[in-house]
Design a protein around this motif. Structure first.
Motif, PDB file in Angstrom:
ATOM      1  N   LEU A  74       0.609  -1.346   0.020  1.00 19.78           N
ATOM      2  CA  LEU A  74       0.135   0.011   0.185  1.00 19.78           C
ATOM      3  C   LEU A  74       0.722   1.501  -0.081  1.00 19.78           C
ATOM      4  N   ALA A  75       2.062   1.220   0.372  1.00 20.69           N
ATOM      5  CA  ALA A  75       2.738   2.333   0.762  1.00 20.69           C
ATOM      6  C   ALA A  75       3.884   2.575  -0.543  1.00 20.69           C
ATOM      7  N   ARG A  76       4.154   1.577  -1.214  1.00 19.63           N
ATOM      8  CA  ARG A  76       4.947   1.534  -2.433  1.00 19.63           C
ATOM      9  C   ARG A  76       4.472   2.404  -3.603  1.00 19.63           C
ATOM     10  N   GLU A  77       5.248   3.391  -3.835  1.00 18.16           N
ATOM     11  CA  GLU A  77       4.588   4.315  -4.984  1.00 18.16           C
ATOM     12  C   GLU A  77       4.587   3.686  -6.339  1.00 18.16           C
ATOM     13  N   ASP A  78       5.368   2.610  -6.505  1.00 20.66           N
ATOM     14  CA  ASP A  78       5.501   2.056  -7.847  1.00 20.66           C
ATOM     15  C   ASP A  78       4.400   0.895  -7.937  1.00 20.66           C
ATOM     16  N   VAL A  79       3.530   0.592  -6.956  1.00 18.04           N
ATOM     17  CA  VAL A  79       2.419  -0.334  -7.268  1.00 18.04           C
ATOM     18  C   VAL A  79       1.236   0.460  -7.415  1.00 18.04           C
ATOM     19  N   GLY A  80       0.443   0.086  -8.567  1.00 15.73           N
ATOM     20  CA  GLY A  80      -1.160   0.741  -8.784  1.00 15.73           C
ATOM     21  C   GLY A  80      -2.084   0.095  -8.609  1.00 15.73           C
ATOM     22  N   MET A  81      -1.883  -1.581  -8.470  1.00 17.77           N
ATOM     23  CA  MET A  81      -2.970  -2.482  -8.156  1.00 17.77           C
ATOM     24  C   MET A  81      -2.357  -3.396  -7.457  1.00 17.77           C
ATOM     25  N   ILE A  82      -3.081  -4.077  -6.526  1.00 16.43           N
ATOM     26  CA  ILE A  82      -2.967  -5.103  -5.755  1.00 16.43           C
ATOM     27  C   ILE A  82      -3.991  -6.226  -5.961  1.00 16.43           C
ATOM     28  N   LEU A  83      -3.580  -7.276  -6.312  1.00 12.39           N
ATOM     29  CA  LEU A  83      -4.595  -8.453  -6.441  1.00 12.39           C
ATOM     30  C   LEU A  83      -4.339  -9.483  -5.331  1.00 12.39           C
ATOM     31  N   ILE A  84      -5.176  -9.695  -4.548  1.00 13.53           N
ATOM     32  CA  ILE A  84      -5.019 -10.521  -3.450  1.00 13.53           C
ATOM     33  C   ILE A  84      -6.373 -11.411  -3.334  1.00 13.53           C
ATOM     34  N   SER A  85      -5.928 -12.754  -3.196  1.00 14.75           N
ATOM     35  CA  SER A  85      -6.877 -14.018  -3.355  1.00 14.75           C
ATOM     36  C   SER A  85      -7.856 -13.453  -2.080  1.00 14.75           C
ATOM     37  N   GLN A  86      -9.251 -13.733  -2.536  1.00 14.78           N
ATOM     38  CA  GLN A  86     -10.239 -13.352  -1.486  1.00 14.78           C
ATOM     39  C   GLN A  86     -10.221 -14.184   0.005  1.00 14.78           C
ATOM     40  N   ALA A  87      -9.597 -15.359  -0.181  1.00 14.95           N
ATOM     41  CA  ALA A  87      -9.318 -16.099   1.017  1.00 14.95           C
ATOM     42  C   ALA A  87      -8.438 -15.488   2.009  1.00 14.95           C
ATOM     43  N   LEU A  88      -7.275 -14.834   1.225  1.00 14.44           N
ATOM     44  CA  LEU A  88      -6.393 -14.355   2.080  1.00 14.44           C
ATOM     45  C   LEU A  88      -7.013 -12.945   2.450  1.00 14.44           C
ATOM     46  N   ALA A  89      -7.625 -12.240   1.617  1.00 17.05           N
ATOM     47  CA  ALA A  89      -8.280 -10.782   2.326  1.00 17.05           C
ATOM     48  C   ALA A  89      -9.187 -11.160   3.409  1.00 17.05           C
ATOM     49  N   GLU A  90      -9.855 -12.423   3.401  1.00 16.95           N
ATOM     50  CA  GLU A  90     -10.864 -12.442   4.653  1.00 16.95           C
ATOM     51  C   GLU A  90      -9.868 -12.558   5.811  1.00 16.95           C
ATOM     52  N   GLN A  91      -8.541 -13.101   5.817  1.00 14.39           N
ATOM     53  CA  GLN A  91      -7.739 -13.258   6.905  1.00 14.39           C
ATOM     54  C   GLN A  91      -7.512 -11.879   7.599  1.00 14.39           C
TER      55      GLN A  91
END
Length: 146
Positions: free
Chosen positions: A83-100
């Motif tokens: 979230l803090a990295r300026e070079d990252v424009g999109m984060i794809l996260i598996s939904q199961a991981l996002a639930e955690q």
């Protein structure tokens, strides 16, 4: 970042991350931090959340998207999550991981980097659990935001 696009970061199980890496998204930044995290059974919840969030820490990346032992999943030097990295424009996260790490995902309110929940091999996508989709519905029908 003048003249360069932003990266797509991916967090998920080995099969999901490998698929995206084979598609060409794997990169290291100038601090040698990868834009991906392979989450295994041994990966701690704190490590996952630190890699996602804007947190400080110490330690170094060993490579292959796996943090060094005792590093907390954060690179040495700048110690910042996706979230803090300026070079990252999109984060794809598996939904199961996002639930955690749901509180961390739900707390992200900025437009960039965009956080998208994706299905994984073992866990199909469930639109009812997607916080981004829930917020988007709230724009059109505020009563559904709850």
């Amino acid at each position: 970042m003048a003249g360069r696009g932003k990266l797509i970061a991916v967090m998920g199980d080995e099969d999901t991350v490998t698929g995206f890496l084979l598609g060409g998204i794997g990169e290291l930044d100038k601090h040698r931090r990868p834009n991906f995290l392979v989450v295994e059974k041994e990966t701690s919840l704190a490590e996952i959340e630190e890699t996602f969030r804007c947190v400080g820490g110490n330690g170094a990346w060993e490579g292959a998207g796996r943090p060094a032992e005792g590093s907390g999943g954060v690179s040495e030097g700048s110690g910042r999550g996706f979230l803090a990295r300026e070079d990252v424009g999109m984060i794809l996260i598996s939904q199961a991981l996002a639930e955690q790490i749901r509180p961390a995902v739900a707390a992200h309110a900025r437009a960039l980097p965009a956080v998208l929940e994706i299905p994984s091999k073992d866990h199909p996508y469930d639109p009812a659990r997607d916080s981004v989709l829930r917020r988007a519905r709230g724009l059109f029908a505020p009563d559904e935001l709850r």
